[in-house]
Design an enzyme around this catalytic site. Structure first.
Site, PDB file in Angstrom:
ATOM      1  N   LYS A 228       0.907  -1.349  -0.158  1.00 38.09           N
ATOM      2  CA  LYS A 228      -0.098   0.046   0.040  1.00 38.09           C
ATOM      3  C   LYS A 228       0.805   1.409   0.066  1.00 38.09           C
ATOM      4  CE  LYS A 228      -4.436  -1.952   1.489  1.00 38.09           C
ATOM      5  NZ  LYS A 228      -3.929  -3.268   1.536  1.00 38.09           N
TER       6      LYS A 228
HETATM    7  C1  LIG Z   1      -4.498  -4.352   0.894  1.00 37.92           C
HETATM    8  C2  LIG Z   1      -3.786  -5.756   0.951  1.00 37.92           C
HETATM    9  C3  LIG Z   1      -4.145  -6.740  -0.014  1.00 37.92           C
HETATM   10  C4  LIG Z   1      -5.406  -6.591  -1.039  1.00 37.92           C
HETATM   11  O1  LIG Z   1      -4.966  -5.799  -1.986  1.00 37.92           O
HETATM   12  P1  LIG Z   1      -6.685  -5.148  -2.859  1.00 37.92           P
HETATM   13  O2  LIG Z   1      -5.948  -3.972  -3.692  1.00 37.92           O
HETATM   14  O3  LIG Z   1      -7.439  -4.646  -1.570  1.00 37.92           O
HETATM   15  O4  LIG Z   1      -7.156  -6.076  -3.546  1.00 37.92           O
HETATM   16  C5  LIG Z   1      -3.275  -7.811  -0.297  1.00 37.92           C
HETATM   17  N1  LIG Z   1      -2.125  -8.030   0.598  1.00 37.92           N
HETATM   18  C6  LIG Z   1      -1.874  -7.197   1.549  1.00 37.92           C
HETATM   19  C7  LIG Z   1      -0.646  -7.338   2.376  1.00 37.92           C
HETATM   20  C8  LIG Z   1      -2.659  -5.863   1.651  1.00 37.92           C
HETATM   21  O5  LIG Z   1      -2.289  -4.891   2.552  1.00 37.92           O
END
Ligand SMILES: *Cc1c(COP(=O)(O)O)cnc(C)c1O
Length: 458
Positions: free
Chosen positions: A110
């Protein structure tokens, strides 16, 4: 480049306005009016570019109302915080490629989006002479990445609610050890749902929202999706041969994999996108049989994917419905009334021509962490393991399978320890958190208390 809404009821707007708007004012999600096409010669020329140059080439196609020099500076600042000089390195292990997206400040993918969004917000607020108070609820990853994205920035305060003592200790420390004056952590004596309900109620308090210029950083912001498009191109360019590629994406809110879909629509030679879910598998049911019916959220060892209603799916549905905003509106009305959306056989076929899918349960996830570690010495975090398991099962033998690694394994030490007997070694940034000074306001689950706190600090 102009932007429109999946619900069809906003006048076209520029990139800068799209970033500030977040959710479209008609309740839809923002998308570009058209998708830029990258010619094969251009793709080839981009293949070995350093991350930041590639990011500039891609993002500048969409952010046409930001001067090039400013955009370059924003991108440099955003990815200058990554520990690895390649930003998102591609490594090969046991017949699959792992795209490590976890070298940012909070060690989860993120950061790729939120580092850029934080800098964009600061830039745009300064230009407009405005201030913003970001308010959000988190069960872990998003909150710390959002805080890292805006800490110390001008004209922005951030208020993040997390459930007191219900996130992992490391996740709590990643948030509460940030002492910048504009960062406010609130530990709510309640659950994540309590936190989310308080935030929703305050956003619905339109007078309060307007007076305090409340802003959100959730994954529906267009800039977040855009930032994620870049690493699909980057990974492809780093493969030994620039042929057709399969990406395996551990999926929750459909933001990450939607960025891959856009990359494909722009001309990147993506054979398939493999959508991997944990037990919260509404999206893999959707791909496998067109069954999109909401269930209950269950807790798993990959908590950042414990989601039923994937907000970014609406962006894909807009394209699946041949860009008919009317069909999007009726589909979501249907979902609200009946708890599901029904797709035609032709639509399901089109979904399956772009996506593969699989569901990986908790036992399979832990087993994959263990077996992958035994064979390669590499430690997967539980989210990444969901995608790797999907790749090993569904696309065996394909020469170019890239698995997106969405978090550093040390962030989910407990699950890793259950799988391989020892926790993943703590990287220096996490080890340094132990014993750090923290600041956090502990509060009862009461929206009035939170509101008063925001008023006092804003
Ligand atoms: C947010 C997240 C996901 C999922 O990603 P999306 O864009 O919501 O599909 C997967 N793995 C981790 C570690 C995350 O923080």
């Amino acid at each position: 480049m102009k932007y429109i809404s999946t619900r069809g009821n906003i006048a076209p707007i520029g990139f800068k306005e799209a970033v500030m708007m977040g959710l479209a004012t008609d309740g839809g999600l923002i998308l570009p009016e058209s998708i830029p096409q990258i010619a094969p010669e251009t793709l080839a020329a981009w293949a070995k570019l350093p991350y930041r140059e590639l990011a500039f080439n891609i993002i500048s196609l969409f952010a046409t109302d930001i001067p090039a020099a400013d955009l370059k500076a924003l991108i440099d600042r955003s990815y200058g915080t990554f520990e690895h000089q390649e930003t998102t390195p591609l490594v090969q292990k046991d017949g699959v490629y792992i795209l490590e997206l976890f070298h940012g400040p909070t060690l989860a993918f993120k950061d790729v989006a939120l580092q850029l969004l934080g800098n964009l917000f600061e830039y745009l607020l300064k230009e407009r002479g405005e201030k913003m108070n970001i308010l959000g609820a988190t069960s872990g990853d998003t909150g710390s990445a959002a805080i890292a994205g805006v800490r110390g920035k001008e004209n922005i305060n951030i208020f993040i609610l997390h459930p007191h003592l219900k996130t992992s200790p490391i996740q709590a420390l990643q948030m509460t050890s940030v002492l910048d004056a504009n960062v406010h952590n609130i530990a709510v004596e309640g659950t994540f749902d309590d936190c989310q309900n308080i935030v929703k109620t305050l956003f619905n308090d339109l007078e309060f929202k307007k007076e305090y210029a409340l802003g959100a950083v959730n994954s529906i912001n267009w800039a977040r999706v855009l930032a994620q498009v870049v690493y699909y191109f980057y990974a492809w360019g780093r493969l030994p041969e620039q042929g057709k590629v399969v990406f395996s994406v551990p999926t929750g809110n459909f933001g990450d994999i939607f960025a891959g879909y856009l990359a494909k629509r722009m001309g990147l030679p993506v054979e398939k996108l493999l959508l991997a879910t944990n037990e919260n598998n509404i999206l893999s049911r959707f791909v496998q049989s067109g069954d999109y019916s909401l269930g209950q959220v269950v807790q798993t060892v990959s908590p950042s994917m414990d989601i039923q209603l994937a907000s970014n799916l609406e962006r894909y549905l807009y394209y699946l419905f041949n860009e008919s905003a009317e069909r999007v509106r009726s589909a979501f009305a249907e979902l609200q009334q009946t708890g599901k959306i029904v797709f035609s056989a032709e639509e399901v076929q089109r979904v399956q021509s772009e996506f593969l899918s699989c569901t990986v349960n908790e036992a399979m996830t832990l087993e994959t962490i263990a077996s992958f570690n035994k064979e390669t010495g590499y430690v997967l975090d539980p989210h990444t393991a969901v995608g790797v398991r999907g790749a090993l099962e569904c696309v065996k033998g394909h020469p170019a399978v890239v698995c997106l690694a969405t978090a550093h394994p040390a962030k989910f030490g407990e699950a890793v320890e259950r799988a391989i007997g020892t926790p993943a070694p703590l990287p220096p940034q996490l080890a340094a958190l132990q014993g750090k000074e923290t600041r956090c306001e502990i509060m009862a689950a009461d929206k009035e208390l939170v509101k008063a706190f925001v008023k006092a600090k804003a």
